[in-house]
Scaffold this active site. Structure first.
Site, mmCIF file in Angstrom:
data_model
loop_
_atom_site.group_PDB
_atom_site.id
_atom_site.type_symbol
_atom_site.label_atom_id
_atom_site.label_comp_id
_atom_site.label_asym_id
_atom_site.label_seq_id
_atom_site.Cartn_x
_atom_site.Cartn_y
_atom_site.Cartn_z
ATOM 1 N N GLY A 68 0.804 -1.213 0.000
ATOM 2 C CA GLY A 68 0.000 0.000 0.000
ATOM 3 C C GLY A 68 0.834 1.259 0.000
ATOM 4 N N GLU A 87 10.321 4.729 6.451
ATOM 5 C CA GLU A 87 10.399 3.279 6.616
ATOM 6 C C GLU A 87 11.343 2.969 7.772
ATOM 7 O OE1 GLU A 87 10.418 -0.383 7.024
ATOM 8 O OE2 GLU A 87 9.085 0.286 5.410
ATOM 9 N N GLY A 155 6.196 -5.593 3.668
ATOM 10 C CA GLY A 155 5.764 -6.985 3.625
ATOM 11 C C GLY A 155 6.090 -7.696 2.335
ATOM 12 N N GLY A 160 5.087 -14.658 0.767
ATOM 13 C CA GLY A 160 5.361 -15.879 0.022
ATOM 14 C C GLY A 160 5.295 -15.753 -1.479
ATOM 15 N N VAL A 291 8.365 6.148 12.812
ATOM 16 C CA VAL A 291 7.380 7.139 13.242
ATOM 17 C C VAL A 291 6.953 6.836 14.670
ATOM 18 C CG1 VAL A 291 5.054 8.042 12.851
ATOM 19 C CG2 VAL A 291 6.577 7.602 10.910
ATOM 20 N N GLU A 404 2.606 -24.675 -0.003
ATOM 21 C CA GLU A 404 3.692 -23.716 0.094
ATOM 22 C C GLU A 404 5.017 -24.470 0.126
ATOM 23 O OE1 GLU A 404 2.808 -21.444 3.591
ATOM 24 O OE2 GLU A 404 1.248 -20.282 2.569
ATOM 25 N N HIS A 495 -0.867 -12.945 7.640
ATOM 26 C CA HIS A 495 -1.852 -12.180 6.876
ATOM 27 C C HIS A 495 -2.807 -11.428 7.790
ATOM 28 C CE1 HIS A 495 -1.148 -15.619 3.786
ATOM 29 N NE2 HIS A 495 -0.277 -14.635 3.595
ATOM 30 N N GLY A 523 -3.097 -3.189 4.627
ATOM 31 C CA GLY A 523 -3.982 -4.282 4.992
ATOM 32 C C GLY A 523 -4.918 -3.975 6.133
#
Length: 555
Positions: A68, A87, A155, A160, A291, A404, A495, A523
């Protein structure tokens, strides 16, 4: 200790250079500087011919640089907004020696965000590692843990690489009607796929000996009576071919990925969105900037953002306050929600509503391992995956299951497989400020014994075992393992979603209720689930939609 992490004194940013970067990113217009050229990368708006100069002169901070945040950085930069991306993690450039990241079975300080122990893999969790600004931050919650990628790319560095698009019928069951699936399908999913460079596992790789696990999974789907849904991955398959040819370090070809991909095959956003954002000339990315607080400016629509700059030991080099017109939150579901829940509790953002921090879900994830399989899957499994399957006939509601790839220890002998079961559940937790400890905490009041996700996951794991092992005369093989004590089941999620849910704490376009210039684009905006699939693609597509609405409404 980690040679690729060490900077010379000349390479280390000094206070003057950092402040200069901040000035370029936040105050170029106010200082009378000339703006850099605007990028023509991609459409600014799918529905309106908005000029990319109509927001020139405005300033923004983007908190976080994952899916995002990277979308926000690019689209704000294209719109002429002087944007600084804050970041807290470091940059992770791919090194030619193949040693950018540690590996799953040999973790070191690079694995974890200032922790004494690796964050994943129960075989290594008790090892002691140096404290370092490593790749994964594991949030120890009350009832559930959640893991997040840290670094320039957020992320996307640690996920994955699964980028499936949810089915319409599942999406409409989870998302509010104000989010039009057809619009996402027509405009925003394709845009996200193009930018991220997604595509399915190619046939030549599926046929390679390293991918016997993928072929075994397709056979298990057939045994179950299901249909494989071949979906996209955020992977440069040509680089994987280079791995198999011995010209790149083995990464995806041996099941690596959670701690990063040393070959560079993962199309994380530091390979696409973020460099495109920087190329606009309007975006500055500041790593190792964490932050601490966001405050409203009385009588104005702007904000003060307090940030600390740290070094690789965690020492604070300086603190500063940035003043901006807009703030876009993209620090991941926990950290975005925690910052805002804390701001509400302490009165620095008093107009936030009571839904802040609410609606946290684990995406219905239920992780299992299946051991002593009757098929050889390979110990070091070529990946990251191949397909998922749906069970729409399940008596407890529709369920998906995917495989996975994993770098299992050689002792496993190719007889193990990791699978992710996903359900649609209303089970939710919250991120709440706790004044007793002076920070926000993750609370998830659903124990293993009474969790709806666990109950349905266990039921389907048994159903899958019966139909793929027992009915073939092999009840002792493929027995599922799902105890939370071993990080299986729903005890730890990759997630985590929600906390600033659309239609509750924020609008359907990501504007935080109470503040017209504060937005959420990660998210945390999703309603606790991405509808039976991994969420990365949907987070990216929804963020693209939010930024289109922002640019059009402010133009």
């Amino acid at each position: 200790m980690f040679p690729q992490m060490t900077r010379t004194a000349a390479q280390r940013p000094n206070r003057r250079s950092v402040l200069r970067s901040a000035a370029i990113g936040l105050g170029a217009v106010a200082a009378g500087s000339t703006l850099g050229p605007l990028s023509s990368l991609g459409p600014l708006s799918a529905r309106a011919g908005a000029s990319p100069t109509q927001l020139t002169g405005k300033t923004a901070v983007v908190v976080g640089s994952g899916f995002g945040g990277a979308v926000a950085a690019l689209r704000l930069g294209q719109a002429g907004v002087q944007t600084t991306v804050l970041e807290r993690g470091r940059r992770w450039p791919i090194q030619a020696d193949g040693n950018t990241f540690c590996t799953v079975n040999e973790p070191d300080g690079r694995s974890a965000w200032f922790s004494n122990h690796p964050p994943i893999n129960q075989l290594t969790r008790l090892q002691t590692i140096p404290r370092y600004p490593g790749l994964i931050d594991r949030i120890a919650g009350n009832g559930i843990d959640a893991v997040y990628g840290v670094g320039v790319g957020g992320g996307s560095l640690a996920f994955g690489a699964f980028t499936p698009q949810p089915r319409r019928k599942d999406f409409t069951q989870v998302f509010p009607s104000q989010i039009d699936y057809d619009e996402l399908d027509r405009t925003y999913y394709p845009r996200a796929k193009k930018m991220l460079g997604t595509s399915p596992l190619p046939a030549d790789l599926l046929a390679d000996p390293s991918y016997k696990g993928a072929r075994a999974w397709l056979d298990y789907i057939k045994d179950f009576g299901g249909e494989p849904v071949l979906h996209d991955f955020c992977v440069d398959w040509d680089v994987v071919r280079e791995e198999l040819a011995g010209r790149k370090p083995a990464s995806y070809s041996v099941g690596e990925g959670p701690y990063g991909t040393n070959s560079g095959a993962k199309n994380s956003v530091d390979h696409n969105y973020l460099p495109s954002a920087e190329a606009t000339g309007n975006v500055t990315i500041l790593p190792l900037h964490e932050v601490m607080e966001i405050r409203e400016i009385s009588g104005q629509d702007g904000f003060e953002v307090s940030v600390k700059r740290i070094d690789e030991s965690g020492a604070v080099l300086e603190t500063k306050t940035l003043v901006v017109d807009y703030v876009f939150m993209a620090a991941g579901s926990f950290h975005t929600s925690a910052l805002l829940a804390t701001a509400k509790a302490k009165g620095s953002l008093p107009r936030l509503n009571d839904q802040v921090g609410k609606g946290f879900g684990n995406n219905g994830d239920f992780l299992i391992a299946r051991g002593l399989l009757r098929r050889d899957c390979g110990a070091k499994q070529g990946g990251p995956g191949v397909a998922l399957m749906y069970d729409d006939d399940n008596p407890y509601g529709p369920i998906s299951m995917s495989w996975e790839a994993s770098p299992f220890p050689d002792i496993a002998g190719g007889s193990m497989m990791a699978n992710l079961i996903q359900v649609i559940s209303d089970e939710r937790g919250s991120i709440d400020y706790n004044p007793a400890v002076g920070r926000a905490e993750l609370n998830y009041p659903h124990g293993e014994a009474d969790s709806d996700v666990d109950a349905r996951g266990r039921n389907f794991a048994g159903r899958f075992h019966e139909r793929t092992e027992t009915r073939f005369g092999s009840p002792a093989t493929g027995v599922p393992i799902y105890t939370r004590l071993a990080d299986f089941g729903s005890g730890c999620t990759w997630h985590g979603l929600g906390g600033m849910v659309m239609g509750q704490a924020a609008s359907y376009e990501g504007q935080v209720h109470g503040y017209k210039n504060l937005f959420v684009v990660d998210g945390s905006l999703l309603p606790g689930s991405s509808a039976l699939v991994n969420p990365a693609l949907t987070i990216t597509a929804v963020a693209e939609r939010c930024l289109d609405h922002f640019v059009e409404s402010r133009a």
